[in-house]
Design an enzyme around this catalytic site. Structure first.
Site, mmCIF file in Angstrom:
data_model
loop_
_atom_site.group_PDB
_atom_site.id
_atom_site.type_symbol
_atom_site.label_atom_id
_atom_site.label_comp_id
_atom_site.label_asym_id
_atom_site.label_seq_id
_atom_site.Cartn_x
_atom_site.Cartn_y
_atom_site.Cartn_z
ATOM 1 N N HIS A 1 -27.423 -28.766 -15.198
ATOM 2 C CA HIS A 1 -27.663 -29.864 -14.257
ATOM 3 C C HIS A 1 -26.586 -29.870 -13.177
ATOM 4 O O HIS A 1 -26.485 -30.794 -12.396
ATOM 5 C CB HIS A 1 -27.713 -31.207 -15.002
ATOM 6 N N GLY B 1 -23.595 -26.519 -8.482
ATOM 7 C CA GLY B 1 -22.818 -25.307 -8.196
ATOM 8 C C GLY B 1 -23.275 -24.146 -9.061
ATOM 9 O O GLY B 1 -23.480 -23.030 -8.592
ATOM 10 N N LYS B 2 -23.446 -24.440 -10.349
ATOM 11 C CA LYS B 2 -23.884 -23.381 -11.268
ATOM 12 C C LYS B 2 -25.295 -22.928 -10.944
ATOM 13 O O LYS B 2 -25.602 -21.744 -11.010
ATOM 14 C CB LYS B 2 -23.867 -23.901 -12.715
ATOM 15 N N GLU C 1 -26.499 -32.911 -26.019
ATOM 16 C CA GLU C 1 -25.070 -33.123 -26.329
ATOM 17 C C GLU C 1 -24.454 -31.781 -26.673
ATOM 18 O O GLU C 1 -25.067 -31.006 -27.421
ATOM 19 C CB GLU C 1 -24.928 -33.998 -27.585
ATOM 20 N N ASP D 1 -21.615 -21.505 -21.144
ATOM 21 C CA ASP D 1 -20.556 -22.444 -21.497
ATOM 22 C C ASP D 1 -19.239 -21.711 -21.244
ATOM 23 O O ASP D 1 -19.128 -20.528 -21.565
ATOM 24 C CB ASP D 1 -20.658 -22.897 -22.950
ATOM 25 N N PHE E 1 -11.690 -24.074 -8.219
ATOM 26 C CA PHE E 1 -12.068 -25.334 -8.860
ATOM 27 C C PHE E 1 -11.443 -25.327 -10.247
ATOM 28 O O PHE E 1 -10.807 -24.352 -10.656
ATOM 29 C CB PHE E 1 -13.597 -25.473 -8.935
ATOM 30 N N GLY E 2 -11.636 -26.425 -10.969
ATOM 31 C CA GLY E 2 -11.153 -26.497 -12.354
ATOM 32 C C GLY E 2 -9.678 -26.125 -12.461
ATOM 33 O O GLY E 2 -8.835 -26.670 -11.743
ATOM 34 N N ASP F 1 -8.260 -23.204 -11.743
ATOM 35 C CA ASP F 1 -7.940 -22.001 -10.967
ATOM 36 C C ASP F 1 -6.516 -21.990 -10.408
ATOM 37 O O ASP F 1 -5.897 -20.931 -10.307
ATOM 38 C CB ASP F 1 -8.915 -21.860 -9.787
ATOM 39 N N ARG G 1 -17.287 -15.028 -15.667
ATOM 40 C CA ARG G 1 -18.737 -15.178 -15.447
ATOM 41 C C ARG G 1 -19.350 -13.841 -15.008
ATOM 42 O O ARG G 1 -20.417 -13.460 -15.452
ATOM 43 C CB ARG G 1 -18.987 -16.243 -14.371
HETATM 44 P P1 IMP Z 1 -18.876 -26.191 -18.771
HETATM 45 O O1 IMP Z 1 -19.593 -26.641 -17.550
HETATM 46 O O2 IMP Z 1 -19.124 -26.999 -19.990
HETATM 47 O O3 IMP Z 1 -19.073 -24.712 -19.017
HETATM 48 O O4 IMP Z 1 -17.318 -26.433 -18.478
HETATM 49 C C1 IMP Z 1 -16.570 -25.493 -17.869
HETATM 50 C C2 IMP Z 1 -15.189 -26.057 -17.551
HETATM 51 O O5 IMP Z 1 -14.247 -25.008 -17.788
HETATM 52 C C3 IMP Z 1 -15.061 -26.415 -16.098
HETATM 53 O O6 IMP Z 1 -15.233 -27.765 -15.858
HETATM 54 C C4 IMP Z 1 -13.616 -25.996 -15.802
HETATM 55 O O7 IMP Z 1 -12.771 -27.002 -16.223
HETATM 56 C C5 IMP Z 1 -13.365 -24.835 -16.712
HETATM 57 N N1 IMP Z 1 -13.676 -23.563 -16.048
HETATM 58 C C6 IMP Z 1 -14.684 -22.718 -16.354
HETATM 59 N N2 IMP Z 1 -14.684 -21.646 -15.538
HETATM 60 C C7 IMP Z 1 -13.667 -21.850 -14.671
HETATM 61 C C8 IMP Z 1 -13.166 -21.085 -13.571
HETATM 62 O O8 IMP Z 1 -13.675 -20.019 -13.175
HETATM 63 N N3 IMP Z 1 -12.110 -21.607 -12.942
HETATM 64 C C9 IMP Z 1 -11.519 -22.768 -13.294
HETATM 65 N N4 IMP Z 1 -11.947 -23.520 -14.298
HETATM 66 C C10 IMP Z 1 -13.017 -23.064 -14.997
#
Ligand code: IMP
Length: 207
Positions: A19, A22-23, A50, A79, A162-163, A165, A191
């Site tokens: 959902h 970006g993904k 969940e 994930d 993001f996240g 990085d 990825r």
């Molecule tokens: P998901 O959407 O449950 O897979 O959560 C992935 C989470 O892992 C993201 O919200 C980020 O916090 C972290 N994450 C995953 N891939 C990356 C990345 O390439 N760069 C930075 N953080 C990442």
């Protein structure tokens, strides 16, 4: 013992079990060269399950299976997260949840500060993981784990990512993922690794 061959994806359509916009666009771009029509779980009105698994693989599988069985169309889910062995694997499958602020918004600056504070002087080794799961409506699954190794650095550097990085330097580089051009990061990321394995195993026509 002989390993069964992976099941080939031969259907014209695939559900992207996410959902997150970006993904969705990243998956669409990666699948476009294969002439596969994609539809998102959200567009089909499928609920988001969940994430009750205790591994990346379990969470990817439960998201992919929920969409495949709910729609009758094969579904792809991922994930991902950051693993720090010196923190017993944290934040790991809780990477997104570590950034949950009090107001419900994601605050990754807070999550990165917390991670570095908890790590203290311990080993800075870390890696990102991405598990992709392709599930069919009959319950069959194919899963692929991608990984990129590196180290945690402080202070944060870069504004492209993001996240987590801005505190992650991939092995062999003295820049963080957030300082890299996105194309460069996308070519070497966890990825990309998982996608390469998926394409090689289940989408053999373009190899
Ligand atoms: P998901 O959407 O449950 O897979 O959560 C992935 C989470 O892992 C993201 O919200 C980020 O916090 C972290 N994450 C995953 N891939 C990356 C990345 O390439 N760069 C930075 N953080 C990442």
């Amino acid at each position: 013992m002989t390993q069964a061959s992976p099941r080939l994806f031969t259907e014209p359509k695939l559900v992207v079990a996410s959902h997150n916009s970006g993904k969705l666009s990243e998956f669409e771009a990666l699948l476009a060269p294969f002439g596969i029509e994609t539809v998102s779980a959200g567009e089909l009105g499928l609920p988001e399950p969940e994430e009750t698994g205790v591994t990346f693989a379990e969470n990817a599988a439960l998201k992919a299976l929920a969409s495949a069985t709910g729609s009758g169309i094969p579904a792809l889910a991922d994930d991902s997260g950051l693993v720090v062995p010196a923190l017993d694997g944290a934040p790991g499958i809780h990477s997104a949840r570590w950034a949950a602020g009090a107001d419900g918004r994601r605050d990754f600056n807070m999550a990165m500060e917390k991670l570095v504070r908890e790590l203290g002087g311990r080993d800075k080794a870390a890696y990102f993981v991405c598990v992709l799961c392709l599930a069919w409506p009959d319950g069959h699954r194919e899963s692929f784990e991608g990984r990129v190794d590196g180290r945690i650095t402080w202070p944060m550097r870069g504004d492209k990512g993001f996240g987590y990085d801005a505190i992650f330097e991939p092995a062999g580089y003295d820049m963080t993922f957030a300082e890299m051009q996105p194309e460069k990061k996308h070519a070497m990321s966890h990825r990309a690794d998982a996608f390469g394995q998926l394409i090689h195993a289940c989408f053999p026509r373009q190899n």
